[in-house]
Design an enzyme around this catalytic site. Structure first.
Site, PDB file in Angstrom:
ATOM      1  N   GLY A 107       0.814  -1.204   0.000  1.00  0.00           N
ATOM      2  CA  GLY A 107       0.000   0.000   0.000  1.00  0.00           C
ATOM      3  C   GLY A 107       0.845   1.252   0.000  1.00  0.00           C
ATOM      4  N   VAL A 164       2.801  -5.956   3.159  1.00  0.00           N
ATOM      5  CA  VAL A 164       2.467  -7.202   3.851  1.00  0.00           C
ATOM      6  C   VAL A 164       3.301  -8.330   3.242  1.00  0.00           C
ATOM      7  CG1 VAL A 164       0.636  -8.809   4.505  1.00  0.00           C
ATOM      8  CG2 VAL A 164       0.135  -6.366   4.289  1.00  0.00           C
ATOM      9  N   LYS A 223       2.741  -7.399   8.633  1.00  0.00           N
ATOM     10  CA  LYS A 223       2.434  -6.081   8.088  1.00  0.00           C
ATOM     11  C   LYS A 223       3.466  -5.095   8.609  1.00  0.00           C
ATOM     12  CE  LYS A 223      -1.266  -2.650   7.784  1.00  0.00           C
ATOM     13  NZ  LYS A 223      -2.637  -2.292   8.230  1.00  0.00           N
ATOM     14  N   ASP A 282     -12.959   1.576   7.397  1.00  0.00           N
ATOM     15  CA  ASP A 282     -12.235   1.547   6.121  1.00  0.00           C
ATOM     16  C   ASP A 282     -12.510   0.228   5.402  1.00  0.00           C
ATOM     17  OD1 ASP A 282     -10.622   2.307   4.050  1.00  0.00           O
ATOM     18  OD2 ASP A 282      -8.749   1.728   5.028  1.00  0.00           O
TER      19      ASP A 282
END
Length: 514
Positions: free
Chosen positions: A31, A36, A51, A141
């Protein structure tokens, strides 16, 4: 090719599986701020997901994901925490490994799903969302990338991931649940495409707002979301409100969600969502279509080509229809305005502040203890320091001595040389004086000898006879001593003392040798 080993200090997470050494095997997702990895422990017995997030200096919610996973450790509908640590500016969260996300499945399927697959995924996702709410947290989210399938291929479980934007909305205070009162204005959370319409108005989000995101995700599995074609984010909120009913009526299958929308529209911030009613609506559609939970999914054949699922057999709890119904009927966190707590009253912020104060007090106590120990050990430290100083001084002196020794030796050599030179000079002077003394003594002896010879060779003063010559006198006059003939007298006069001693003898007393 060698693999990097991630060494991390465990933060006492309270789980059964703990390790501080993780070996990355592959990158699962990436991201804007996090990556990850699929990792394994040093022994190769545990496969997990790590992560890695880069933390800013002003990051407030450093432990929110850890807290949520810790609270969900007894849940069968959620992933669990294995390890948690900070390494420099990075937060590392090791958690249960999951299968592919819904976003990956949509790309593989090109967003073409059957009604049965959409229904079963929607119900399972709603179950995971309800489980998170029953533990007192909001996701805020929810999107396809944050909904993951089970790592076990035969399982139909769905899990929620990425709790970075989550927030605690309720807590159990001595057996009684209290709800956090809404704030007047909040910052934007989530994604523009799937967030609740309230988020576009900067209003506080509740449990019902997570359900709006859930609805948009599964509507998109059948049709295109009409508000996403706008290039202006501020138009998303009004378009979500105005175009939702039209979108649902455009497809016969999506009309199943119309009663769900009516239920959701009546819910307020503090209200508890009607999870069980929504579940009944969707399961009724399943029975109408003749769909079973054990039926194959649309993505089963495609996922066999890739290594999305674990080859290791995983024992997951399989719920029956009765058990699933009982889970949706269960009420843990109630809803209503009566459960709201004023912001100024005893609530989450105050509790956290108190916990922080307690932690600070504990740290202060530790600091005080450390300072006391330091004070107690100060005299010993001073003694040690003084001894060290003395040792340093002695060492410096020894060094100076070592430096001065060659100088002293050189000086001594110079002195010795100078003394030897002086002695040699004195010896030379002494020898010269002796030679001069000998040279001065030699003439005196010669003079004495000369004087003695003169005394011996003095001619007698005889009376002169005319025309008479004797042979004796002539011979006597011509006879001289060999010493006088060989050594002529020196030119220098004899000393006065010898002159006085060698006075001329009277002629009457002289003896003449014949």
């Amino acid at each position: 090719m060698t693999r990097n080993v991630i060494m991390a200090k465990n933060d006492n997470i309270g789980t059964d599986q703990k390790t501080s050494t993780w070996i990355p095997l592959a990158e699962i997702a990436k991201g804007d701020v996090s990556v990850v990895f699929k990792v394994t422990d040093a022994e190769g017995k545990i496969e997990a997901a790590m992560k890695v997030e880069k933390m800013g200096k002003e990051t407030k919610k450093k432990y929110i994901e850890r807290d949520i996973l810790e609270s969900l450790r007894d849940s069968t509908h959620s992933i669990h925490l294995i390890d948690f640590s900070f390494v420099n500016q990075y937060r590392m969260t090791v958690m249960t490994m999951v299968g592919p996300t819904l976003g990956v499945i949509k790309r593989l399927m090109r967003n073409k799903f059957s009604d049965s697959t959409i229904l079963r995924l929607a119900i399972r996702t709603l179950l995971a969302l309800k489980d998170l709410h029953e533990h007192g947290y909001l996701h805020r989210d929810l999107e396809p990338e944050n909904i993951a399938l089970s790592l076990c291929k035969s399982s139909r479980n769905v899990y929620l991931v990425d709790f970075g934007e989550a927030r605690q909305y309720a807590r159990n205070d001595n057996g009684k649940w209290i709800l956090r009162s809404p704030r007047n204005k909040i910052a934007f959370r989530g994604s523009v495409q799937y967030c609740s319409p309230k988020m576009h108005d900067s209003q506080e989000l509740g449990r019902i707002d997570d359900l709006w995101s859930w609805l948009y995700v599964f509507i998109e599995m059948r049709v295109f979301l009409p508000w996403t074609d706008s290039t202006f984010p501020f138009k998303y909120g009004p378009r979500k409100r105005s175009l939702l009913d039209e979108t649902l009526n455009s497809d016969p299958f999506l009309m199943t969600f119309l009663p769900v929308v009516t239920i959701m529209k009546t819910s307020e911030f503090a209200d508890r969502p009607e999870y069980f009613k929504i579940y009944e609506i969707l399961t009724a559609k399943m029975t109408e279509m003749g769909v079973k939970w054990t039926d194959p999914m649309d993505y089963d054949l495609i996922t066999e080509r890739d290594t999305f699922f674990s080859r290791i057999p995983i024992n997951e709890e399989k719920l029956t229809d009765e058990q699933l119904t009982a889970v949706f009927q269960e009420v843990v966190v109630p809803g209503g305005q009566q459960y709201l707590v004023d912001q100024k009253a005893y609530c989450f912020a105050v509790e956290k502040e108190k916990e922080k104060e307690k932690e600070k007090e504990k740290e202060k106590e530790k600091d005080v203890k450390i300072k006391k120990k330091e004070k107690d050990t100060e005299p010993e430290k001073e003694e040690v320091k003084e001894k060290e100083k003395e040792k340093k001084v002695e060492k410096n002196k020894e060094k100076e001595k070592d430096v001065e020794k060659p100088k002293e030796k050189a000086k001594e050599k110079e002195k010795r040389k100078s003394k030897e030179v002086i002695k040699e000079k004195e010896k030379k002077r002494g020898s010269q004086e002796k030679t001069t003394d000998k040279s001065t003594d030699a003439p005196s002896k010669n003079v004495v000898e000369k004087a003695t010879t003169k005394q011996k060779t003095v001619k007698p003063l005889l009376p002169k006879h005319k025309h008479t010559k004797t042979s004796s006198t002539s011979s006597a006059s011509h006879q001289t001593s060999p010493s006088v003939a060989e050594n002529p007298p020196p030119s220098m006069p004899p000393p006065r003392a010898l002159k006085q001693k060698l006075a001329p003898m009277t002629p009457g007393k002289q003896k003449i040798k014949t």
